[in-house]
Design a protein around this motif. Structure first.
Motif, PDB file in Angstrom:
ATOM      1  N   THR A  98       0.797  -1.099   0.046  1.00 41.89           N
ATOM      2  CA  THR A  98      -0.073  -0.093  -0.186  1.00 41.89           C
ATOM      3  C   THR A  98       0.877   1.148  -0.032  1.00 41.89           C
ATOM      4  O   THR A  98       2.260   1.341   0.272  1.00 41.89           O
ATOM      5  N   PRO A  99       0.276   2.491  -0.054  1.00 35.65           N
ATOM      6  CA  PRO A  99       1.175   3.705  -0.650  1.00 35.65           C
ATOM      7  C   PRO A  99       1.958   3.767   0.511  1.00 35.65           C
ATOM      8  O   PRO A  99       3.159   4.527   0.524  1.00 35.65           O
ATOM      9  N   ALA A 100       1.790   3.647   1.967  1.00 37.33           N
ATOM     10  CA  ALA A 100       2.390   4.233   3.104  1.00 37.33           C
ATOM     11  C   ALA A 100       4.004   3.484   3.099  1.00 37.33           C
ATOM     12  O   ALA A 100       4.960   4.071   3.932  1.00 37.33           O
ATOM     13  N   THR A 135      -3.263   1.968  -4.199  1.00 41.87           N
ATOM     14  CA  THR A 135      -4.419   2.874  -3.772  1.00 41.87           C
ATOM     15  C   THR A 135      -5.856   1.959  -3.596  1.00 41.87           C
ATOM     16  O   THR A 135      -5.678   0.825  -4.342  1.00 41.87           O
ATOM     17  N   ALA A 136      -7.027   2.522  -3.135  1.00 39.58           N
ATOM     18  CA  ALA A 136      -8.220   1.843  -3.138  1.00 39.58           C
ATOM     19  C   ALA A 136      -8.483   1.577  -4.597  1.00 39.58           C
ATOM     20  O   ALA A 136      -9.017   0.479  -4.887  1.00 39.58           O
ATOM     21  N   ASP A 137      -8.368   2.465  -5.653  1.00 41.41           N
ATOM     22  CA  ASP A 137      -8.798   2.200  -6.884  1.00 41.41           C
ATOM     23  C   ASP A 137      -7.973   1.244  -7.420  1.00 41.41           C
ATOM     24  O   ASP A 137      -8.338   0.265  -8.172  1.00 41.41           O
ATOM     25  N   ASP A 138      -6.542   1.252  -7.372  1.00 41.31           N
ATOM     26  CA  ASP A 138      -5.660   0.203  -7.761  1.00 41.31           C
ATOM     27  C   ASP A 138      -6.011  -1.224  -7.214  1.00 41.31           C
ATOM     28  O   ASP A 138      -6.102  -2.250  -8.011  1.00 41.31           O
ATOM     29  N   ARG A 152      -7.470 -12.572  -3.693  1.00 38.24           N
ATOM     30  CA  ARG A 152      -7.117 -11.077  -3.568  1.00 38.24           C
ATOM     31  C   ARG A 152      -6.607 -10.759  -2.281  1.00 38.24           C
ATOM     32  O   ARG A 152      -7.406 -11.025  -1.150  1.00 38.24           O
ATOM     33  N   GLY A 153      -5.588 -10.308  -2.000  1.00 39.58           N
ATOM     34  CA  GLY A 153      -4.935  -9.947  -0.839  1.00 39.58           C
ATOM     35  C   GLY A 153      -4.173  -8.624  -0.951  1.00 39.58           C
ATOM     36  O   GLY A 153      -4.084  -7.944  -1.775  1.00 39.58           O
ATOM     37  N   ILE A 154      -3.557  -8.251   0.226  1.00 35.35           N
ATOM     38  CA  ILE A 154      -2.932  -6.958   0.258  1.00 35.35           C
ATOM     39  C   ILE A 154      -1.891  -7.090   1.518  1.00 35.35           C
ATOM     40  O   ILE A 154      -2.212  -7.860   2.477  1.00 35.35           O
ATOM     41  N   GLU A 155      -0.663  -6.529   1.298  1.00 38.81           N
ATOM     42  CA  GLU A 155       0.210  -6.151   2.593  1.00 38.81           C
ATOM     43  C   GLU A 155       0.118  -4.689   2.938  1.00 38.81           C
ATOM     44  O   GLU A 155       0.581  -3.780   2.128  1.00 38.81           O
ATOM     45  N   CYS A 156      -0.926  -4.782   3.948  1.00 37.80           N
ATOM     46  CA  CYS A 156      -1.331  -3.126   4.135  1.00 37.80           C
ATOM     47  C   CYS A 156      -0.480  -2.737   5.190  1.00 37.80           C
ATOM     48  O   CYS A 156      -0.213  -3.484   6.393  1.00 37.80           O
ATOM     49  N   GLY A 160      -1.534   3.017  14.534  1.00 35.93           N
ATOM     50  CA  GLY A 160      -2.308   1.825  14.453  1.00 35.93           C
ATOM     51  C   GLY A 160      -3.273   1.779  13.522  1.00 35.93           C
ATOM     52  O   GLY A 160      -3.878   0.475  13.141  1.00 35.93           O
ATOM     53  N   ARG A 161      -3.635   2.671  12.711  1.00 35.37           N
ATOM     54  CA  ARG A 161      -4.719   2.460  11.891  1.00 35.37           C
ATOM     55  C   ARG A 161      -4.103   1.739  10.555  1.00 35.37           C
ATOM     56  O   ARG A 161      -2.754   2.007  10.361  1.00 35.37           O
ATOM     57  N   LEU A 162      -4.861   1.190   9.531  1.00 38.97           N
ATOM     58  CA  LEU A 162      -4.413   0.508   8.344  1.00 38.97           C
ATOM     59  C   LEU A 162      -4.317   1.398   7.293  1.00 38.97           C
ATOM     60  O   LEU A 162      -5.093   2.578   7.235  1.00 38.97           O
ATOM     61  N   ASP A 163      -3.424   1.382   6.241  1.00 37.78           N
ATOM     62  CA  ASP A 163      -3.437   2.274   4.921  1.00 37.78           C
ATOM     63  C   ASP A 163      -4.458   2.166   3.956  1.00 37.78           C
ATOM     64  O   ASP A 163      -4.416   2.789   3.318  1.00 37.78           O
TER      65      ASP A 163
END
Length: 540
Positions: free
Chosen positions: A343-345, A353-356, A378-382, A388-391
């Motif tokens: 994710t972007p961070a 991004t969410a759109d990506d 469908r996964g993500i390394e967020c 503590g919030r997620l990206d």
């Protein structure tokens, strides 16, 4: 000339280019080419003769020319010239003694020596002090180091994948078995050894000294030798009588504390015979660290893994497409693979991004339609943000099959803040796994200041699994932390963090690290069929 031999020559060329202080990009290009050739199933020599070798990734016109010279003549003339000019045997010894390559060459030229034996003789004669820049203290340090030559330890421990490549290739060339730290799958390796069986050891010792990886022999006895690579890495060779091969392999594999607890070791032709004679059950090499004479559990096996749950693609910093990663996973016999791009961070590389994420979902759906019944998740390394919030927002995470939460930035936080940060992320209802939990990079960066006991408690409460990351600089969780996690009732995941199709091969590093933590198949989530995997947190 087979692919392994070609790759060895390119690696040697890269090492000598580095010693000659050539353009570093050139040396790296030859190393990457060597890696590509090792991983290529087709005979590269035939590709060279057919004019097709540039179809391989990273092979340009310059490297093609070197390969053609090597295949047609059996040698690379510039490599031979560098070997004559730089005396790699002396460089290898010098690096083992703690000298830079450049300083080793300077000392050799000042003394007029070209072999390790000549350097030892010059040192013993007191000639070191005649070299500019070597005073009494430096001379004493070098003499002390020369006196310890027979201790086969490198100046810096090797990462596990490099250690396996080196020791495995030597063992294969000598028809022997890898031993030492690599056979126990230690995350960083100092004691590298190969054990062979031969009634007459002389031919094995001669072949060892002639290997392209070995530039100098530091010590040789009737059935033992210590060689050193151009990078200063010592390798111990033990040539046992066939009737005592098992005994030698047990002794050369186990950590000193483990072997001492078994002594005196009985003579046996194989390891099973040693344990039978001791009236002990077989002990997997991964568990031969501390004194142990009990019944080991049935540890998880690599072929019990049903899928890889942490892979990257060209959507972020990977080298292969979704379909290419999926097909490579199918070739490995998997039932599923999770695409978990950044994710972007994360900052250092492109993040989704969410759109990506939603556009990538369309590509994953197309791959699933093509490759069914295999499933691409469908996964993500967020990224976990400092608070503590997620990206990514929860509505995006809710669409995914597999969410990995990761800390990449702000790793110097104090323990209380770091633990709170990770705990907050783990309590997100969509998080399934905590990636590389401690954030360590072996030999480069220590573990984050994280209260693992608290993390284990939260993981048990929430059903979040902890990853055993298979990248060789990470191997995170470590074997020791895996054992602590399992004692706390936590599930683990063995994943590769693969950034290429070849990276899927890191599963062996992950699984054997889990085995060092006494993990069984029941402890590892991705030994389960897909439906059981996806239902795991829901049932926790």
């Amino acid at each position: 000339m087979d692919n392994r031999r070609i790759a060895e020559r390119l690696d040697a060329f890269a090492s000598l280019l580095e010693l000659a202080e050539a353009n570093p990009y050139t040396a790296r290009a030859y190393r990457r080419a060597a890696e590509t050739i090792r991983a290529t199933p087709a005979p590269v020599a035939e590709l060279v003769r057919g004019g097709r070798v540039r179809e391989l990734r990273g092979i340009g016109s310059g490297i093609e020319g070197r390969l053609r010279e090597l295949v047609e003549t059996g040698a690379i003339e510039e490599l031979a010239e560098l070997e004559r000019d730089l005396a790699p045997a002396l460089v290898g010894l010098g690096r083992y003694l703690g000298l830079s390559a450049k300083r080793s060459v300077e000392i050799a030229r000042a003394l007029g020596v070209r072999t390790p034996d000549e350097l030892r003789a010059a040192a013993a004669a007191g000639r070191l002090r005649t070299v500019r820049g070597i005073g009494p203290k430096t001379e004493a340090r070098l003499l002390e180091a020369l006196a310890r030559e027979a201790e086969p330890r490198p100046q810096r421990a090797l990462l596990l994948d490099r250690a396996w490549d080196l020791v495995g290739a030597i063992a294969a060339a000598l028809d022997g078995e890898p031993a030492g730290d690599v056979r126990r799958w230690r995350d960083s390796c100092e004691l590298l050894a190969v054990v062979c069986a031969a009634a007459d050891p002389s031919s094995v010792l001669e072949r060892f000294a002639a290997l392209p990886q070995i530039v100098a022999v530091l010590e040789q006895a009737a059935r033992r030798a210590v060689g050193v690579t151009v990078d200063g890495v010592p390798i111990e060779l033990v040539v046992a009588p066939p009737r005592a091969f098992g005994t030698a392999l047990v002794r050369a594999t186990g950590a000193p504390a483990y072997v001492a607890a078994l002594e005196p070791l009985p003579e046996a032709a194989d390891e099973a015979g040693v344990y039978d004679a001791l009236d002990l059950p077989w002990c997997p090499p991964e568990l031969r660290e501390e004194a142990f004479r009990g019944e080991p559990p049935e540890l998880v096996e690599p072929d019990e893994i049903r899928g890889d749950l942490h892979c990257h693609t060209t959507w972020s910093d990977g080298r292969a497409s979704v379909e290419e990663m999926a097909r490579a996973a199918i070739e490995r016999g998997y039932d599923y693979v999770a695409i978990c791009d950044h994710t972007p961070a994360v900052g250092a590389v492109r993040g989704l991004t969410a759109d990506d994420v939603r556009r990538q979902g369309e590509e994953i759906a197309a791959a699933n339609a093509l490759l069914a019944p295999f499933r691409v998740l469908r996964g993500i390394e967020c990224d976990i943000l400092p608070d503590g919030r997620l990206d990514l927002p929860d509505d995006v995470l809710a669409e995914l099959d597999w969410v990995q939460a990761s800390v990449h930035g702000g790793q110097r936080m104090a323990q209380r803040e770091m633990t709170r940060r990770v705990e907050e992320a783990m309590r997100n209802p969509y998080v399934r796994c905590l990636s590389h939990p401690t954030g360590r990079l072996i030999n480069r960066r220590p573990e984050n200041a994280l209260d693992l006991e608290r993390v284990f408690e939260v993981a048990r409460e929430t059903g979040v699994a902890l990853e055993v990351n298979g990248l060789s600089p990470r191997l995170d969780l470590s074997g020791a932390h895996v054992r602590e996690a399992l004692r706390a009732g936590v599930q683990i995941v063995c994943s590769t963090d693969a950034h290429s199709t070849r990276g899927l091969g890191n599963m062996a590093l992950s699984v054997h690290t889990a085995r060092r933590g006494w993990a069984t198949a029941a402890d590892v989530l991705n030994t389960r069929p897909l439906r059981a995997l996806l239902d795991a947190r829901r049932a926790s």
